[in-house]
Design a protein around this motif. Structure first.
Motif, PDB file in Angstrom:
ATOM      1  N   ALA A 289       0.797  -1.225   0.000  1.00 45.05           N
ATOM      2  CA  ALA A 289       0.000   0.000   0.000  1.00 45.05           C
ATOM      3  C   ALA A 289       0.830   1.275   0.000  1.00 45.05           C
ATOM      4  CB  ALA A 289      -0.929   0.012   1.218  1.00 45.05           C
ATOM      5  N   VAL A 290       2.150   1.162  -0.018  1.00 45.12           N
ATOM      6  CA  VAL A 290       3.004   2.351   0.000  1.00 45.12           C
ATOM      7  C   VAL A 290       3.931   2.379  -1.208  1.00 45.12           C
ATOM      8  CG1 VAL A 290       4.776   3.627   1.268  1.00 45.12           C
ATOM      9  CG2 VAL A 290       2.905   2.528   2.519  1.00 45.12           C
ATOM     10  N   MET A 291       4.778   1.377  -1.353  1.00 43.02           N
ATOM     11  CA  MET A 291       5.764   1.364  -2.426  1.00 43.02           C
ATOM     12  C   MET A 291       5.100   1.436  -3.799  1.00 43.02           C
ATOM     13  SD  MET A 291       9.026   1.436  -2.585  1.00 43.02           S
ATOM     14  CE  MET A 291       9.371   0.933  -0.903  1.00 43.02           C
ATOM     15  N   LEU A 292       5.604   2.328  -4.640  1.00 43.96           N
ATOM     16  CA  LEU A 292       5.054   2.549  -5.988  1.00 43.96           C
ATOM     17  C   LEU A 292       3.553   2.853  -5.946  1.00 43.96           C
ATOM     18  CD1 LEU A 292       6.822  -0.213  -8.143  1.00 43.96           C
ATOM     19  CD2 LEU A 292       7.576   2.119  -7.700  1.00 43.96           C
ATOM     20  N   SER A 293       3.087   3.338  -4.812  1.00 49.46           N
ATOM     21  CA  SER A 293       1.646   3.605  -4.609  1.00 49.46           C
ATOM     22  C   SER A 293       0.804   2.370  -4.900  1.00 49.46           C
ATOM     23  CB  SER A 293       1.195   4.785  -5.485  1.00 49.46           C
ATOM     24  OG  SER A 293       1.874   5.965  -5.132  1.00 49.46           O
ATOM     25  N   GLY A 294       1.371   1.207  -4.567  1.00 48.01           N
ATOM     26  CA  GLY A 294       0.652  -0.049  -4.753  1.00 48.01           C
ATOM     27  C   GLY A 294       0.600  -0.544  -6.175  1.00 48.01           C
ATOM     28  N   GLN A 295       1.301   0.110  -7.076  1.00 51.75           N
ATOM     29  CA  GLN A 295       1.220  -0.230  -8.508  1.00 51.75           C
ATOM     30  C   GLN A 295       2.329  -1.217  -8.887  1.00 51.75           C
ATOM     31  OE1 GLN A 295      -0.340   3.885 -10.482  1.00 51.75           O
ATOM     32  NE2 GLN A 295       1.512   4.031  -9.247  1.00 51.75           N
ATOM     33  N   VAL A 309      -2.944 -13.811  16.146  1.00 49.72           N
ATOM     34  CA  VAL A 309      -2.169 -12.563  16.083  1.00 49.72           C
ATOM     35  C   VAL A 309      -2.790 -11.583  15.089  1.00 49.72           C
ATOM     36  CG1 VAL A 309       0.008 -13.613  16.798  1.00 49.72           C
ATOM     37  CG2 VAL A 309      -0.602 -13.592  14.364  1.00 49.72           C
ATOM     38  N   TYR A 310      -3.990 -11.853  14.644  1.00 53.23           N
ATOM     39  CA  TYR A 310      -4.640 -11.051  13.599  1.00 53.23           C
ATOM     40  C   TYR A 310      -4.790  -9.580  14.008  1.00 53.23           C
ATOM     41  CZ  TYR A 310      -8.355  -9.769  10.221  1.00 53.23           C
ATOM     42  OH  TYR A 310      -9.111  -9.162   9.241  1.00 53.23           O
ATOM     43  N   ASP A 311      -5.389  -9.319  15.161  1.00 52.91           N
ATOM     44  CA  ASP A 311      -5.613  -7.930  15.590  1.00 52.91           C
ATOM     45  C   ASP A 311      -4.298  -7.202  15.821  1.00 52.91           C
ATOM     46  OD1 ASP A 311      -8.351  -8.208  15.458  1.00 52.91           O
ATOM     47  OD2 ASP A 311      -8.548  -8.814  17.563  1.00 52.91           O
ATOM     48  N   GLU A 312      -3.316  -7.929  16.324  1.00 54.77           N
ATOM     49  CA  GLU A 312      -2.003  -7.328  16.579  1.00 54.77           C
ATOM     50  C   GLU A 312      -1.343  -6.892  15.269  1.00 54.77           C
ATOM     51  OE1 GLU A 312       2.052  -8.561  19.084  1.00 54.77           O
ATOM     52  OE2 GLU A 312       0.330  -9.929  18.980  1.00 54.77           O
ATOM     53  N   VAL A 313      -1.440  -7.711  14.252  1.00 50.70           N
ATOM     54  CA  VAL A 313      -0.852  -7.375  12.955  1.00 50.70           C
ATOM     55  C   VAL A 313      -1.600  -6.210  12.314  1.00 50.70           C
ATOM     56  CG1 VAL A 313      -0.430  -8.215  10.602  1.00 50.70           C
ATOM     57  CG2 VAL A 313       0.115  -9.671  12.565  1.00 50.70           C
ATOM     58  N   ILE A 314      -2.908  -6.172  12.469  1.00 48.05           N
ATOM     59  CA  ILE A 314      -3.683  -5.042  11.935  1.00 48.05           C
ATOM     60  C   ILE A 314      -3.144  -3.727  12.491  1.00 48.05           C
ATOM     61  CG2 ILE A 314      -5.924  -3.893  11.992  1.00 48.05           C
ATOM     62  CD1 ILE A 314      -7.244  -6.630  11.784  1.00 48.05           C
ATOM     63  N   GLU A 315      -2.903  -3.673  13.792  1.00 53.84           N
ATOM     64  CA  GLU A 315      -2.387  -2.458  14.408  1.00 53.84           C
ATOM     65  C   GLU A 315      -1.023  -2.078  13.844  1.00 53.84           C
ATOM     66  OE1 GLU A 315      -2.307  -2.971  18.593  1.00 53.84           O
ATOM     67  OE2 GLU A 315      -4.495  -3.176  18.810  1.00 53.84           O
ATOM     68  N   ARG A 316      -0.154  -3.062  13.687  1.00 54.04           N
ATOM     69  CA  ARG A 316       1.180  -2.799  13.164  1.00 54.04           C
ATOM     70  C   ARG A 316       1.121  -2.296  11.719  1.00 54.04           C
ATOM     71  NH1 ARG A 316       2.507  -6.692  17.128  1.00 54.04           N
ATOM     72  NH2 ARG A 316       4.673  -6.570  17.885  1.00 54.04           N
ATOM     73  N   VAL A 317       0.295  -2.926  10.899  1.00 56.84           N
ATOM     74  CA  VAL A 317       0.160  -2.524   9.498  1.00 56.84           C
ATOM     75  C   VAL A 317      -0.384  -1.101   9.401  1.00 56.84           C
ATOM     76  CG1 VAL A 317      -1.155  -2.950   7.372  1.00 56.84           C
ATOM     77  CG2 VAL A 317      -0.038  -4.851   8.550  1.00 56.84           C
ATOM     78  N   ALA A 318      -1.380  -0.790  10.200  1.00 62.06           N
ATOM     79  CA  ALA A 318      -1.963   0.547  10.185  1.00 62.06           C
ATOM     80  C   ALA A 318      -0.937   1.601  10.564  1.00 62.06           C
ATOM     81  CB  ALA A 318      -3.156   0.604  11.126  1.00 62.06           C
ATOM     82  N   ALA A 319      -0.095   1.287  11.536  1.00 62.05           N
ATOM     83  CA  ALA A 319       0.929   2.241  11.962  1.00 62.05           C
ATOM     84  C   ALA A 319       1.911   2.543  10.838  1.00 62.05           C
ATOM     85  CB  ALA A 319       1.679   1.695  13.179  1.00 62.05           C
ATOM     86  N   VAL A 320       2.271   1.530  10.053  1.00 60.77           N
ATOM     87  CA  VAL A 320       3.213   1.732   8.946  1.00 60.77           C
ATOM     88  C   VAL A 320       2.582   2.562   7.840  1.00 60.77           C
ATOM     89  CG1 VAL A 320       4.565   0.589   7.150  1.00 60.77           C
ATOM     90  CG2 VAL A 320       4.483  -0.389   9.449  1.00 60.77           C
ATOM     91  N   THR A 321       1.374   2.228   7.448  1.00 56.83           N
ATOM     92  CA  THR A 321       0.751   2.920   6.317  1.00 56.83           C
ATOM     93  C   THR A 321       0.434   4.373   6.636  1.00 56.83           C
ATOM     94  OG1 THR A 321      -1.432   2.094   7.001  1.00 56.83           O
ATOM     95  CG2 THR A 321      -0.235   0.819   5.339  1.00 56.83           C
ATOM     96  N   THR A 322       0.066   4.646   7.883  1.00 56.71           N
ATOM     97  CA  THR A 322      -0.289   6.028   8.229  1.00 56.71           C
ATOM     98  C   THR A 322       0.937   6.903   8.443  1.00 56.71           C
ATOM     99  OG1 THR A 322      -0.489   5.356  10.558  1.00 56.71           O
ATOM    100  CG2 THR A 322      -2.506   5.420   9.235  1.00 56.71           C
ATOM    101  N   SER A 323       2.108   6.289   8.593  1.00 53.62           N
ATOM    102  CA  SER A 323       3.322   7.075   8.822  1.00 53.62           C
ATOM    103  C   SER A 323       4.125   7.310   7.545  1.00 53.62           C
ATOM    104  CB  SER A 323       4.211   6.389   9.860  1.00 53.62           C
ATOM    105  OG  SER A 323       4.657   5.128   9.381  1.00 53.62           O
ATOM    106  N   ALA A 324       3.694   6.743   6.448  1.00 52.31           N
ATOM    107  CA  ALA A 324       4.435   6.887   5.190  1.00 52.31           C
ATOM    108  C   ALA A 324       4.423   8.340   4.720  1.00 52.31           C
ATOM    109  CB  ALA A 324       3.828   5.985   4.118  1.00 52.31           C
ATOM    110  N   THR A 325       5.575   8.808   4.257  1.00 51.81           N
ATOM    111  CA  THR A 325       5.700  10.179   3.763  1.00 51.81           C
ATOM    112  C   THR A 325       5.204  10.251   2.328  1.00 51.81           C
ATOM    113  OG1 THR A 325       7.645  10.506   5.159  1.00 51.81           O
ATOM    114  CG2 THR A 325       7.263  12.108   3.404  1.00 51.81           C
TER     115      THR A 325
END
Length: 524
Positions: A289-295, A309-325
């Motif tokens: 969802a970040v690199m090459l704008s997903g393309q 570990v599903y909910d835990e991974v969701i939180e981690r993934v959300a943190a990465v995507t929302t912090s992308a410049t």
């Protein structure tokens, strides 16, 4: 940065690096044709980047005829000379890396920080080493003395199509092995990113590639079909979407021209409870969802996580995507730029809107007003609790959208992963070595990553199965796509025959032309 400053920057960089829009035919630049021009809009600013000529049948024929003329000398060139030219192209790309990255940033929105020229350099270096490595095969024959050997022969003129999302690296993946095998190439540039490969053609010529060995034609669907239909085109290599690929195959089938297809994917990414969750979530978010704008065709856009570990991974993934410049691709700090066009942004957001009705929205994708002037920036979208049979889970979005879903155990995970028409790539994260090997063996895809997103090194074959295409790029398999095998058999008289001639093998019929028959053998 405001709109005025962005426009000024992009215009200044374009004036510095953008090549003159032209077709490249036999070493000459053709700047106008009877078919007119197409416009390329800068996806960052929304302003006209440049107009470029559309190749018609006349220009297609000129390019193919130039390739036919150049081919005999190119295929017979001493191996060390052809090897040196490919190596020189790698060095020239390296010398112009900053310039090429800027061109691609302008026309595609890929940030300078992402680049991509290293892969192009790698392929030219690797296949330079293959020029003199093709060894023939000696075949054991019977019943008599004979010399039976196999040679690898270049096809001649190859038609190459490259996609918009990585035009120069994708071109190198095809050009390097095609050149190394002794072929000439007519390359159809992407309508949405034609300028990088135009400059690549100039760089190849400056590095010593003979005129006619590479021609670059820009244009539309009609241009591409004219190249495929040309009677002197011997093979087609295409990277792109499935719908266009079917059209390419249909046109090629008219003359039974062989094709190699590298198509789209809907790659599964399995995260088991024993995985390094930080590393797995970082890779899952960045490479979908970040690199090459997903393309990216091989991006892991279906994330399947074990329930514990599903909910835990969701939180981690959300943190990465929302912090992308997210920002201007010419900004060295930006990791994510715009998608390729406004139409692409509309399509992506339409698919997200439809998925909202069934899935849980973790990070909400929407158009972003970046104050840069363009309307092509889309925020990363993460959707949880996605139904694996839904459209968002089965259809390639080619945008910054990640679909997440839980699984109970390994058996269910593999079943979910393989339940798609695509088969380009798949990924698995686990610290259980046995499970890693079982999963890699059970995933139906041509490219498997275990605990990583593996680099597309020139040494390894890459390609898909099912609706993700056929044929391979990279490694020995990559160069074998650009050669065919020729078997030559020379039979010699047995010692008791003296000098009367070769043995004719028949089914006991009377010998013809004075040659002795060998009962029980047939020549055809």
């Amino acid at each position: 940065m405001n709109v005025t400053n962005a426009l000024e920057l992009h215009r200044a960089v374009a004036a510095e690096v953008l090549p003159e829009p032209s077709l490249h035919i036999a070493g000459s630049a053709v700047t106008s044709t009877d078919r007119g021009t197409l416009d390329r809009i800068d996806p960052t600013t929304g302003q006209l980047l440049a107009s470029f000529p559309i190749a018609g049948e006349r220009e297609v024929d000129q390019a193919v005829q130039a390739a036919r003329k150049a081919w005999p000398a190119w295929r017979r060139m001493a191996a060390d000379e052809r090897r040196r030219i490919l190596w020189n192209i790698a060095r020239a790309i390296e010398a112009h890396e900053d310039e090429l990255n800027k061109i691609v940033a302008l026309e595609t929105g890929v940030p300078l920080a992402v680049g991509g020229m290293a892969m192009a350099i790698d392929h030219f270096e690797y296949y330079a080493g293959w020029v003199d490595k093709f060894e023939g095969v000696l075949i054991s024959t019977y019943p008599g003395s004979a010399l039976d050997y196999v040679k690898y022969e270049p096809y001649g003129v190859v038609d190459v199509f490259v996609p918009f999302n990585g035009p120069i690296p994708n071109a190198a993946m095809k050009l390097a092995p095609a050149f190394a095998a002794g072929n000439c190439v007519v390359l159809k540039s992407p309508e949405l990113s034609p300028f990088g490969v135009m400059r690549l053609a100039e760089i190849c010529r400056e590095a010593g590639l003979p005129d006619g060995v590479l021609s670059v034609l820009s244009g539309d669907k009609e241009t591409g079909q004219a190249i495929i239909r040309h009677p002197d085109v011997a093979k087609v290599a295409f990277t792109g979407g499935g719908a266009v690929a079917r059209s390419v195959m249909a046109v090629a089938s008219e003359s039974l021209t062989p094709v190699v297809l590298e198509l789209g994917g809907k790659s599964a990414n399995l995260i088991f409870e024993d995985a390094d969750l930080d590393a797995a979530a970082q890779m899952a978010a960045m490479m979908s969802a970040v690199m090459l704008s997903g393309q990216g065709c091989l991006f892991p856009t279906r994330l399947m996580v074990q329930e514990s570990v599903y909910d835990e991974v969701i939180e981690r993934v959300a943190a990465v995507t929302t912090s992308a410049t997210i920002g201007d691709p010419l900004d060295p700090n930006a990791l994510m730029g715009p998608v390729i066009s406004e139409d692409a942004a509309d399509r992506i957001l339409s698919m997200v809107d439809a998925a909202r009705k069934e899935a849980r929205v973790v990070t909400d994708g929407e158009r972003i007003d970046t104050d840069l002037g363009g309307n092509c920036f889309v925020r990363p979208t993460v959707l949880a609790d996605v139904d694996n049979t839904s459209s968002i889970a089965q259809q390639e979005v080619f945008g910054p959208v990640l679909a997440m879903m839980p699984f109970k155990d390994e058996t269910q995970a593999l079943g979910m992963a393989n339940s798609t028409e695509h088969g380009l790539a798949a990924y698995v994260h686990t610290n259980n070595l046995k499970r890693a090997h079982r999963a890699a063996d059970g995933l139906v895809a041509g490219w498997i990553g275990v605990n990583s997103f593996p680099p597309m090194a020139a040494t390894a074959p890459f390609g898909g199965v099912k609706a993700s295409g056929f044929g391979r790029e990279g490694g020995r398999a990559g160069i074998e796509e650009y050669v065919y095998q020729k078997t030559s058999t020379s039979r010699f008289p047995r010692s008791e025959q003296g000098s009367r001639g070769v043995v004719m093998e028949t089914s006991g019929r009377a010998p013809r032309l004075g040659l002795r028959a060998v009962p029980g053998r047939s020549t055809c």
